[in-house]
Scaffold this motif. Structure first.
Motif, PDB file in Angstrom:
ATOM      1  N   SER B 338     -12.269  24.261  55.537  1.00  0.00           N
ATOM      2  CA  SER B 338     -12.680  23.176  54.654  1.00  0.00           C
ATOM      3  C   SER B 338     -13.645  22.266  55.395  1.00  0.00           C
ATOM      4  CB  SER B 338     -11.471  22.386  54.143  1.00  0.00           C
ATOM      5  OG  SER B 338     -10.869  21.691  55.211  1.00  0.00           O
ATOM      6  N   TRP B 339     -14.510  21.656  54.645  1.00  0.00           N
ATOM      7  CA  TRP B 339     -15.522  20.727  55.204  1.00  0.00           C
ATOM      8  C   TRP B 339     -15.611  19.544  54.257  1.00  0.00           C
ATOM      9  CZ3 TRP B 339     -19.979  18.929  52.851  1.00  0.00           C
ATOM     10  CH2 TRP B 339     -20.969  18.371  53.665  1.00  0.00           C
TER      11      TRP B 339
ATOM     12  N   MET C   1     -16.001  39.673  44.463  1.00  0.00           N
ATOM     13  CA  MET C   1     -17.123  38.797  44.794  1.00  0.00           C
ATOM     14  C   MET C   1     -16.846  38.061  46.104  1.00  0.00           C
ATOM     15  SD  MET C   1     -19.025  36.849  41.744  1.00  0.00           S
ATOM     16  CE  MET C   1     -19.445  38.275  40.772  1.00  0.00           C
ATOM     17  N   ARG C   2     -17.880  37.943  46.917  1.00  0.00           N
ATOM     18  CA  ARG C   2     -17.704  37.297  48.214  1.00  0.00           C
ATOM     19  C   ARG C   2     -17.338  35.822  48.015  1.00  0.00           C
ATOM     20  NH1 ARG C   2     -21.055  34.532  51.765  1.00  0.00           N
ATOM     21  NH2 ARG C   2     -22.727  34.542  50.248  1.00  0.00           N
ATOM     22  N   LYS C   3     -16.428  35.375  48.878  1.00  0.00           N
ATOM     23  CA  LYS C   3     -16.117  33.946  48.840  1.00  0.00           C
ATOM     24  C   LYS C   3     -17.293  33.172  49.405  1.00  0.00           C
ATOM     25  CE  LYS C   3     -11.166  33.511  48.874  1.00  0.00           C
ATOM     26  NZ  LYS C   3     -10.040  32.751  49.417  1.00  0.00           N
ATOM     27  N   GLN C   4     -17.614  32.089  48.748  1.00  0.00           N
ATOM     28  CA  GLN C   4     -18.727  31.268  49.224  1.00  0.00           C
ATOM     29  C   GLN C   4     -18.237  29.864  49.528  1.00  0.00           C
ATOM     30  OE1 GLN C   4     -21.463  31.624  45.898  1.00  0.00           O
ATOM     31  NE2 GLN C   4     -22.950  32.569  47.267  1.00  0.00           N
ATOM     32  N   LEU C   5     -18.823  29.306  50.576  1.00  0.00           N
ATOM     33  CA  LEU C   5     -18.522  27.918  50.910  1.00  0.00           C
ATOM     34  C   LEU C   5     -19.343  27.052  49.964  1.00  0.00           C
ATOM     35  CD1 LEU C   5     -16.771  26.608  53.073  1.00  0.00           C
ATOM     36  CD2 LEU C   5     -18.787  26.418  54.513  1.00  0.00           C
ATOM     37  N   MET C   6     -18.673  26.191  49.252  1.00  0.00           N
ATOM     38  CA  MET C   6     -19.380  25.469  48.208  1.00  0.00           C
ATOM     39  C   MET C   6     -18.730  24.115  47.951  1.00  0.00           C
ATOM     40  SD  MET C   6     -20.048  26.982  44.448  1.00  0.00           S
ATOM     41  CE  MET C   6     -20.785  28.458  45.130  1.00  0.00           C
ATOM     42  N   LYS C   7     -19.546  23.138  47.548  1.00  0.00           N
ATOM     43  CA  LYS C   7     -18.998  21.836  47.176  1.00  0.00           C
ATOM     44  C   LYS C   7     -18.288  21.942  45.828  1.00  0.00           C
ATOM     45  CE  LYS C   7     -21.754  18.279  49.393  1.00  0.00           C
ATOM     46  NZ  LYS C   7     -22.396  16.976  49.184  1.00  0.00           N
ATOM     47  N   GLY C   8     -17.248  21.157  45.678  1.00  0.00           N
ATOM     48  CA  GLY C   8     -16.506  21.149  44.425  1.00  0.00           C
ATOM     49  C   GLY C   8     -17.403  20.862  43.237  1.00  0.00           C
ATOM     50  N   ASN C   9     -18.325  19.928  43.414  1.00  0.00           N
ATOM     51  CA  ASN C   9     -19.208  19.544  42.309  1.00  0.00           C
ATOM     52  C   ASN C   9     -20.096  20.699  41.865  1.00  0.00           C
ATOM     53  OD1 ASN C   9     -18.197  16.986  42.101  1.00  0.00           O
ATOM     54  ND2 ASN C   9     -19.819  16.005  43.275  1.00  0.00           N
ATOM     55  N   GLU C  10     -20.500  21.526  42.819  1.00  0.00           N
ATOM     56  CA  GLU C  10     -21.346  22.671  42.478  1.00  0.00           C
ATOM     57  C   GLU C  10     -20.502  23.767  41.823  1.00  0.00           C
ATOM     58  OE1 GLU C  10     -23.586  24.088  45.808  1.00  0.00           O
ATOM     59  OE2 GLU C  10     -24.365  25.807  44.690  1.00  0.00           O
ATOM     60  N   ALA C  11     -19.280  23.923  42.332  1.00  0.00           N
ATOM     61  CA  ALA C  11     -18.388  24.953  41.793  1.00  0.00           C
ATOM     62  C   ALA C  11     -18.119  24.716  40.304  1.00  0.00           C
ATOM     63  CB  ALA C  11     -17.076  24.977  42.572  1.00  0.00           C
ATOM     64  N   ILE C  12     -18.030  23.447  39.926  1.00  0.00           N
ATOM     65  CA  ILE C  12     -17.786  23.114  38.510  1.00  0.00           C
ATOM     66  C   ILE C  12     -18.887  23.701  37.634  1.00  0.00           C
ATOM     67  CG2 ILE C  12     -17.910  21.203  36.868  1.00  0.00           C
ATOM     68  CD1 ILE C  12     -16.318  19.507  38.688  1.00  0.00           C
ATOM     69  N   VAL C  13     -20.122  23.489  38.034  1.00  0.00           N
ATOM     70  CA  VAL C  13     -21.251  23.920  37.201  1.00  0.00           C
ATOM     71  C   VAL C  13     -21.312  25.440  37.113  1.00  0.00           C
ATOM     72  CG1 VAL C  13     -23.763  23.971  37.059  1.00  0.00           C
ATOM     73  CG2 VAL C  13     -22.587  21.837  37.589  1.00  0.00           C
ATOM     74  N   LYS C  14     -21.122  26.105  38.267  1.00  0.00           N
ATOM     75  CA  LYS C  14     -21.210  27.568  38.250  1.00  0.00           C
ATOM     76  C   LYS C  14     -20.084  28.156  37.403  1.00  0.00           C
ATOM     77  CE  LYS C  14     -24.017  28.076  42.299  1.00  0.00           C
ATOM     78  NZ  LYS C  14     -24.255  28.666  43.617  1.00  0.00           N
ATOM     79  N   SER C  15     -18.907  27.585  37.565  1.00  0.00           N
ATOM     80  CA  SER C  15     -17.777  28.061  36.786  1.00  0.00           C
ATOM     81  C   SER C  15     -18.001  27.809  35.301  1.00  0.00           C
ATOM     82  CB  SER C  15     -16.502  27.365  37.260  1.00  0.00           C
ATOM     83  OG  SER C  15     -15.410  27.779  36.498  1.00  0.00           O
ATOM     84  N   ALA C  16     -18.581  26.653  34.981  1.00  0.00           N
ATOM     85  CA  ALA C  16     -18.833  26.308  33.574  1.00  0.00           C
ATOM     86  C   ALA C  16     -19.787  27.322  32.947  1.00  0.00           C
ATOM     87  CB  ALA C  16     -19.415  24.900  33.475  1.00  0.00           C
ATOM     88  N   GLY C 173     -14.761  16.577  44.971  1.00  0.00           N
ATOM     89  CA  GLY C 173     -16.117  16.829  44.514  1.00  0.00           C
ATOM     90  C   GLY C 173     -17.080  17.088  45.660  1.00  0.00           C
ATOM     91  N   GLN C 174     -16.915  16.325  46.735  1.00  0.00           N
ATOM     92  CA  GLN C 174     -17.860  16.393  47.860  1.00  0.00           C
ATOM     93  C   GLN C 174     -17.475  17.458  48.887  1.00  0.00           C
ATOM     94  OE1 GLN C 174     -20.626  14.543  48.188  1.00  0.00           O
ATOM     95  NE2 GLN C 174     -20.275  13.461  46.286  1.00  0.00           N
ATOM     96  N   MET C 175     -16.227  17.860  48.856  1.00  0.00           N
ATOM     97  CA  MET C 175     -15.694  18.781  49.869  1.00  0.00           C
ATOM     98  C   MET C 175     -16.247  20.193  49.664  1.00  0.00           C
ATOM     99  SD  MET C 175     -11.676  19.049  50.394  1.00  0.00           S
ATOM    100  CE  MET C 175     -11.157  19.991  49.004  1.00  0.00           C
ATOM    101  N   MET C 176     -16.424  20.917  50.787  1.00  0.00           N
ATOM    102  CA  MET C 176     -16.778  22.332  50.687  1.00  0.00           C
ATOM    103  C   MET C 176     -15.586  23.170  51.119  1.00  0.00           C
ATOM    104  SD  MET C 176     -20.653  23.209  51.562  1.00  0.00           S
ATOM    105  CE  MET C 176     -20.798  22.715  53.247  1.00  0.00           C
ATOM    106  N   GLU C 177     -15.285  24.159  50.304  1.00  0.00           N
ATOM    107  CA  GLU C 177     -14.247  25.134  50.640  1.00  0.00           C
ATOM    108  C   GLU C 177     -14.707  26.475  50.102  1.00  0.00           C
ATOM    109  OE1 GLU C 177      -9.934  22.988  50.872  1.00  0.00           O
ATOM    110  OE2 GLU C 177     -10.657  23.423  48.871  1.00  0.00           O
ATOM    111  N   PRO C 178     -14.108  27.553  50.612  1.00  0.00           N
ATOM    112  CA  PRO C 178     -14.489  28.853  50.059  1.00  0.00           C
ATOM    113  C   PRO C 178     -14.030  28.958  48.615  1.00  0.00           C
ATOM    114  CG  PRO C 178     -13.211  29.083  52.083  1.00  0.00           C
ATOM    115  CD  PRO C 178     -13.100  27.661  51.668  1.00  0.00           C
ATOM    116  N   VAL C 179     -14.865  29.562  47.805  1.00  0.00           N
ATOM    117  CA  VAL C 179     -14.508  29.688  46.395  1.00  0.00           C
ATOM    118  C   VAL C 179     -14.931  31.068  45.896  1.00  0.00           C
ATOM    119  CG1 VAL C 179     -16.642  28.552  45.679  1.00  0.00           C
ATOM    120  CG2 VAL C 179     -14.726  28.594  44.113  1.00  0.00           C
ATOM    121  N   GLU C 180     -14.113  31.608  45.026  1.00  0.00           N
ATOM    122  CA  GLU C 180     -14.382  32.924  44.467  1.00  0.00           C
ATOM    123  C   GLU C 180     -14.441  32.790  42.951  1.00  0.00           C
ATOM    124  OE1 GLU C 180     -11.476  35.658  45.815  1.00  0.00           O
ATOM    125  OE2 GLU C 180     -12.792  37.391  45.551  1.00  0.00           O
ATOM    126  N   PHE C 181     -15.468  33.375  42.365  1.00  0.00           N
ATOM    127  CA  PHE C 181     -15.646  33.274  40.909  1.00  0.00           C
ATOM    128  C   PHE C 181     -15.286  34.599  40.244  1.00  0.00           C
ATOM    129  CE2 PHE C 181     -18.610  30.111  42.601  1.00  0.00           C
ATOM    130  CZ  PHE C 181     -18.268  29.012  41.836  1.00  0.00           C
TER     131      PHE C 181
END
Lengths: 100, 486, 370
Positions: B338-339, C1-16, C173-181
Motif C-alpha cells: 500500500s502507498w 488480469m494483472r493486479k495494478q497499483l492504483m489510486k482509489g479515486n482512479e479505480a472508481i472510474v475504471k470500475s464504473a 481515495g488517495q491511497m494506492m493499492e493493487p487492484v484487480e478488475f
C-alpha cells in the motif's frame, strides 16, 4: 352552383366543455363573429359562441385561444380532393421541415 | 379531430397531434387545462405543440418541464416527459441531449425558474451552446406561488413582496435575459416575442417553430423569450392583460431577435459509434501485460518482508515517487503493498510525506505511524518523525551529520549527503533514488529485477531511467561501504 | 488480469466504466478531483459523456437528466459539494432514478479542511435532502473495494431505482493499492421506463411530483417498501476475528483498517477482541450486531467524526450491550496506539479473560459473499 345563399369561407366549432370564457378569441376575431354566450357551462364559465355566419377561416381565434382544443377552425373546400390537400399541408407542415 | 370532415368544410386549425386528447394524468377535469382563463402558458403550449407537429418530431421530443404554473407540461404533451427541479431544466436537458443526441430536447421554463433560481444553469447551458431549445415564458412575476416579485418584475410593479412597487434601489432592475444571453458566443438563436396581440402571437408562432427547427438541424442553442399574460396575478381581465403585455411590458422588454448565428452555424453530427465492450479493458489500460507476467517469477521476493516505511521531505524532493517505486516493486515481487500520500496543499508546496507498506500478509492498516524504516530527506522531516521509529528500526537521513539531539540508541542510522551524491552523479533530483538504493539494502529481499520493472513503469524518460538506475546502485554501494566499516 | 497499483479515486472510474457507466458529471473539489480527472480521460474514449458542470447543483441535475435518459451515470464530490447535491439526490430518489455518487469525505462543517474526516455520515446515510427517502450507502476500506463496491453500486442503483452513495474518505481515495478488475465489461441496459426520445419511450414520464395527497402517500409507501426490501437483502459487513470476541471494535472505511491492525496486536497480547466493519451504512448491518452481541461484552465505536455512526450502533444494539466511543476529528486519525491503549483499558475494566489459543480467522469466507 345553385345555392341561393353565398357560403361562408370558414366555420367555427367551439367545445363548450373546454372553453373557459376568457374572451381572447372575441377580441382576436377580425370579422367579429365570436361573442361570449349567456349560458354558463358545466364549470360555470360563460363560453364563447360563434355568431353562426361570417367566419373567414383565418384561424386567428385558434391561435389566440389558450386551450388546446376549445376552438376548431374549418375552411370551405370545393371537393374532397382539395380537402385532403389542405389537410396534408395545413396540419403536417412542409415536407422540407419534417425531413430531418 | 383532425380527420373530422364535413361535406363542405375541412379542419385547418384544431387540437395538435402532440397534445393528448384527454388529460389522463390530471387528477380531475381531464377535458380542460389547469391554467386560468386567458393564461399565456396555454397559448405557448399550443404554439410549441404546433411546431412539434409541423416538424414531425413527436416521437423524438423530450420535454423538460419546470417548477411553476407550467409544471404539468406532462399532462398535456404527448411526448417523452421529464419534470425537473426548480431552475435546473437546462442542466437536466443538457445531460439528456448529450446522452440521447437523436432526441429533440426542449426545456420549458418560467421567469422565476429561469431568471432567478436557475440563472446559473441557463447561463452555462447557453454558453456551452448545448443543442437544446429553451422556451422561456416571462410574465414578470411568480404566479404559482401567489404573485411574489421576480427578477423580471417591472419597476413600479406591485407584487406580494414589493407591495409599494419594485424599486431599483432595493430590488434592482428588471433582468433582461435575452439581451444578457445574446452577449455569449454559445447560442445560435435568441428572440423575444410577445402574446400581446394577433400580430405578436403570429410572430411567436414563427419564432418557436424556428427555435425547435434549429435543434432538428443540429445548429445549437436557441432560446425564445415569450412575454406572456398572467390575468389572475396581475388582477386584470384576460383581454386587459394581453394589452398590458403589448402596451406596458414591451416597453421594458423590447421584442426582436438578439442573436442569430443560424447561417454560419455548422450542423452537429451524431457522435461516432461507441467502442465495443471487448475494447473497454484496453481503453482503461487494464489488460494483461504478458511480458510482465512472464518475468514475474524471477521478480518474487526472496525472503519474508514486513516493511513499514515513512518517507518525508520537501515537495519536489521526490518523496512520493520514492514510495511509489518501492510499492510498485513490492507488487512486482508478489507482495501485498500500500502507498498512502499526504495530500492537498501539502502536495503542492512545503512538506510532503508518504506511508508505504510491503508485506507477505494482508496489510491491515496502510497508515504507518510507527515505521521500521524512516527516510528523512531533510532535518524538519527527521525531527517530525524520528521518535516514531520502532526500536531496532532504521533512519536513512539526507545530511552530512546526524543531529546529536536526535540520536537514539535503539535505532540504526545512515546519514549521508544523498542530494550532493546524486548531484555528482548527474542531477540532485536523483537523491531520492540514492536513498531508495540504501533502503533496499536495509529491506534486503526485493530482487533487483522487481525494482527495474517498477522503475521502468514509472519513469518513462530513458535519460532519467538510466540516471535513476545509477543512483539506485550508488545507494546500495554507499550502504555497504558504510556498514562494512562499522 | 494483472493486479495494478492504483489510486482509489482512479479505480472508481475504471470500475464504473466496466460496469457500463457512460456519463460523468462533476465539479472539482479536493480530495475527489482525481475522479473527475480520470473520468475526463477515460469516459469519452469509452464512448461516454464527461462534463464539468458549473456547480454541484448543476452536476447532480445533469445526473438526473442522464439517469432519466436511461444511462448509467455518476458524479463524485466531497462534503461541501454533497451538501449542494442534496436537492438533486432528493429529486432522484423521488423520481426513482438510479445513479452513483462518490463522496470522498473531508473535514467540516463549512469549509472545514481537506483532510479526511467521516463527518458526512449523517448527511449521506440519514438523507440530507427533504422528504421520505433513503440512499443506499457503501463504505469501501481498500482500493480493491473501491472498484468492487462501485460495480455493486451500479447494480444496486438499478435494482432499487435509487441513488447509491459510495462513502469513502480522502485516505482511501488517495491511497494506492493493487487492484484487480473483472475481465469483462458490462453493457448498461436502457430501462423501459427511461425517456430516450423514441416512439417506444414516448409514453414515459419522469417526475417526483404527486399533487394528490393520496397519490403521494402511495408513492412514499412504495419507496418505503423498496427500502425495507434493501434492509433485508443488502446489508453487508465484514467480521474480522469477531467470532466469539468479547470486545468488538466497530469502524468503517480507513478506520476499519486501523482496527484490524489493533486487533492483531491486542490478540497477540491475549485480549479477546475482533472487528465488525459495516460495508453498507444504509442499510445498516443490524443482524451482525445482534449476533455478535450474544457473546460480546462491549462494543467500541471508533470514528473520525463526533459520533455519527455511533447512533446507528446504539440503535442496532438497542441497549443490550454497552457502547464505548473513541473519536478524532478535524482530519486527525485515531492512531493505532491510542485505540490499542483503549482496548487494554477496557479489557481490564470489563475483566475480559485472556484468550488461550490464537483465534482462527474464519470470517474471510463470509467476505466472499460480498
Amino acid at each position: 352552383m345553385t345555392d341561393a345563399v353565398k357560403r361562408d369561407r370558414g366555420l367555427l366549432k367551439i367545445d363548450d366543455q373546454e372553453c373557459k370564457g376568457c374572451g381572447l378569441c372575441v377580441e382576436a376575431c377580425p370579422p367579429r363573429v365570436i361573442a361570449l354566450g349567456e349560458h354558463l357551462n358545466h364549470y360555470g364559465y360563460r363560453t364563447a359562441v360563434y355568431a353562426g355566419t361570417g367566419c373567414t377561416g383565418c384561424g386567428i381565434c385558434f391561435m389566440a385561444c389558450p386551450e388546446p382544443g376549445a376552438i376548431t377552425v374549418m375552411r370551405a373546400v370545393a371537393n374532397r380532393a382539395a380537402a385532403a390537400a389542405i389537410m396534408s399541408t395545413g396540419q403536417e407542415g412542409s415536407p422540407s421541415c419534417a425531413s430531418n | 379531430m383532425s380527420s373530422e370532415q364535413f361535406s363542405e368544410y375541412t379542419v385547418v386549425h384544431g387540437r395538435a397531434k402532440s397534445f393528448y386528447e384527454r388529460y389522463d394524468r390530471k387528477p380531475e377535469l381531464q377535458h380542460q387545462t389547469h391554467f386560468c382563463p386567458g393564461c399565456g402558458h396555454g397559448i405557448v403550449h399550443k404554439l410549441l405543440a404546433r411546431a412539434i407537429d409541423e416538424l414531425g418530431i413527436q416521437d423524438r421530443t423530450i420535454l423538460v418541464g419546470p417548477v411553476g404554473c407550467s409544471v404539468f407540461t406532462y399532462y398535456y404533451f404527448d411526448v417523452g416527459n421529464v419534470q425537473a427541479a426548480h431552475g435546473r431544466c437546462p442542466a437536466v436537458a443538457t445531460a439528456m441531449k448529450r446522452s440521447r443526441p437523436a432526441g429533440i430536447v426542449i426545456g420549458y421554463q418560467g421567469d422565476g425558474d429561469l431568471s432567478a433560481i436557475g440563472s446559473a444553469e441557463i447561463l452555462h447551458a447557453a454558453n456551452r451552446g448545448e443543442n437544446i431549445t429553451i422556451i422561456f415564458v416571462n410574465n414578470a412575476i411568480y404566479s404559482m406561488t401567489g404573485g411574489q416579485a421576480a427578477p423580471t418584475t417591472l419597476l413600479g410593479q406591485t407584487s406580494t413582496t414589493t407591495p409599494e412597487g419594485r424599486s431599483a434601489t432595493t430590488e434592482g432592475y428588471p433582468l433582461h435575459v435575452s439581451e444578457l444571453l445574446a452577449t455569449l458566443q454559445g447560442p445560435v438563436y435568441i428572440e423575444r416575442v410577445g402574446l400581446g396581440d394577433n400580430k405578436q402571437i403570429a410572430q411567436a408562432n414563427r419564432a418557436i417553430h424556428r427555435a425547435v427547427e434549429n435543434q432538428v438541424k443540429g445548429l445549437g442553442f436557441s432560446l425564445i423569450e415569450v412575454l406572456s399574460p398572467c390575468p389572475t396575478i396581475w388582477k386584470m381581465s384576460a383581454v386587459d392583460s394581453q394589452h398590458w403585455v403589448r402596451d406596458v411590458m414591451e416597453k421594458t422588454y423590447p421584442l426582436g431577435v438578439f442573436c442569430d448565428r443560424t447561417k454560419e452555424a455548422q450542423p452537429r453530427r451524431l457522435p461516432p459509434e461507441p467502442p465495443s465492450l471487448e475494447a473497454i479493458p484496453a481503453i482503461l489500460d487494464i489488460v494483461n501485460d504478458d511480458s510482465a507476467e512472464a518475468s514475474s517469477a524471477a521478480n518474487k521476493a526472496t525472503k519474508p518482508i514486513d516493511l513499514h516505511v515513512r518517507v518525508a521531505g520537501f515537495g519536489g524532493q521526490g518523496v512520493l515517487l520514492l514510495g511509489e517505486v518501492l510499492a510498485e516493486a513490492g507488487l512486482e515481487a508478489g507482495l501485498e503493498v500500500s502507498w498512502l500520500p499526504s495530500y492537498g496543499p501539502e502536495m503542492r508546496s512545503g512538506t510532503s510525506n508518504c506511508h508505504v507498506r510491503l508485506s507477505d500478509e494482508t496489510i491491515d492498516s496502510p497508515l504507518v505511524t510507527a515505521p521500521n524504516i524512516l527516510v528523512a530527506m531533510n532535518e524538519p522531516s527527521l525531527r517530525k518523525f524520528d521518535k516514531s521509529v520502532r526500536p531496532g528500526g532504521w533512519i536513512i537521513y539526507n545530511g552530512e551529520t546526524f543531529p546529536t539531539d536526535c540520536v537514539r540508541n535503539d535505532v540504526h542510522v545512515l546519514a549521508l549527503p544523498f542530494t550532493q551524491i546524486a548531484h555528482e552523479l548527474g542531477s540532485a533530483r536523483a537523491g531520492n533514488m540514492v536513498m531508495l538504493g540504501a533502503l533496499l539494502e536495509v529491506a534486503n529481499g526485493l530482487p533487483q529485477s522487481s525494482i527495474d520493472a517498477a522503475l521502468r513503469r514509472l519513469v518513462r524518460n530513458t535519460k532519467w531511467f538510466e540516471l535513476d538506475e545509477l543512483a539506485l546502485s550508488r545507494g546500495r554501494e554507499l550502504f555497504r561501504e558504510s556498514f562494512q566499516e562499522v | 488480469m494483472r493486479k495494478q497499483l492504483m489510486k482509489g479515486n482512479e479505480a472508481i472510474v475504471k470500475s464504473a466504466i466496466l460496469a457500463g457507466c457512460r456519463a460523468f458529471y462533476g465539479y472539482p473539489i479536493t480530495p475527489a478531483s482525481e475522479i473527475a480527472e480520470a473520468a475526463a480521460e477515460y469516459m469519452p474514449r469509452a464512448g461516454g459523456v464527461f462534463l464539468q458542470a458549473e456547480s454541484e447543483v448543476a452536476a447532480v441535475n445533469m445526473l438526473y437528466g442522464g439517469a432519466s435518459a436511461g444511462v448509467r451515470c455518476m458524479t463524485a464530490s466531497s462534503g461541501p459539494g454533497i451538501s449542494l447535491m442534496q436537492e438533486g439526490i432528493s429529486y432522484m430518489a423521488g423520481a426513482e432514478l438510479p445513479c452513483v455518487i462518490a463522496d470522498i469525505t473531508r473535514g467540516g462543517p463549512g469549509l472545514g479542511n481537506i483532510a479526511a474526516e467521516q463527518s458526512d455520515y449523517h448527511q449521506v446515510v440519514k438523507g440530507g435532502g427533504h422528504g421520505n427517502y433513503r440512499t443506499i450507502v457503501l463504505a469501501p476500506h481498500s482500493v480493491q473495494e473501491m472498484a468492487d463496491l462501485t460495480a455493486l453500486a451500479f447494480e444496486l442503483a438499478d435494482r432499487y431505482r435509487n441513488p447509491v452513495v459510495l462513502l469513502a474518505d480522502g485516505f482511501i481515495g488517495q491511497m494506492m493499492e493493487p487492484v484487480e478488475f473483472p475481465e469483462q465489461a458490462i453493457e448498461g441496459q436502457t430501462p423501459d421506463w427511461a425517456v430516450t426520445g423514441t416512439a417506444a419511450s414516448r409514453p414515459n414520464l419522469i417526475t417526483s411530483l404527486f399533487m394528490d395527497v393520496d397519490d403521494l402517500e402511495a408513492h412514499v409507501r412504495h419507496l418505503e417498501q423498496k427500502y425495507r426490501c434493501a434492509e433485508h437483502l443488502e446489508a453487508r459487513a465484514e467480521e474480522w476475528q469477531a467470532e466469539g470476541a468479547e470486545i468488538v471494535l466497530v469502524g468503517y472505511g480507513i478506520v476499519g483498517r486501523i482496527l484490524k491492525a489493533v486487533t492483531a496486536e491486542a490478540r497477540a497480547e491475549g485480549i479477546n477482541v475482533g472487528v465488525l466493519r459495516p460495508i453498507t451504512l444504509y442499510p445498516f448491518p443490524v443482524s451482525h450486531f445482534k449476533r455478535l452481541a450474544l457473546r460480546a461484552r462491549v462494543f467500541v465505536v471508533v470514528e473520525m467524526s463526533n459520533g455519527q455512526m455511533l447512533e446507528d450502533v446504539r440503535l442496532a444494539l438497542d441497549g443490550t450491550r454497552p457502547v464505548e466511543f473513541f473519536s478524532r476529528t478535524g482530519g486527525n486519525v485515531p492512531s493505532h496506539e491510542q485505540v490499542l491503549d483503549l482496548v487494554r483499558n477496557l479489557a481490564k475494566r470489563y475483566s475480559i479473560a485472556p484468550i488461550t489459543e490464537p483465534a482462527i480467522n474464519i470470517d474471510e469466507e463470509r467476505m466472499a459473499n460480498v
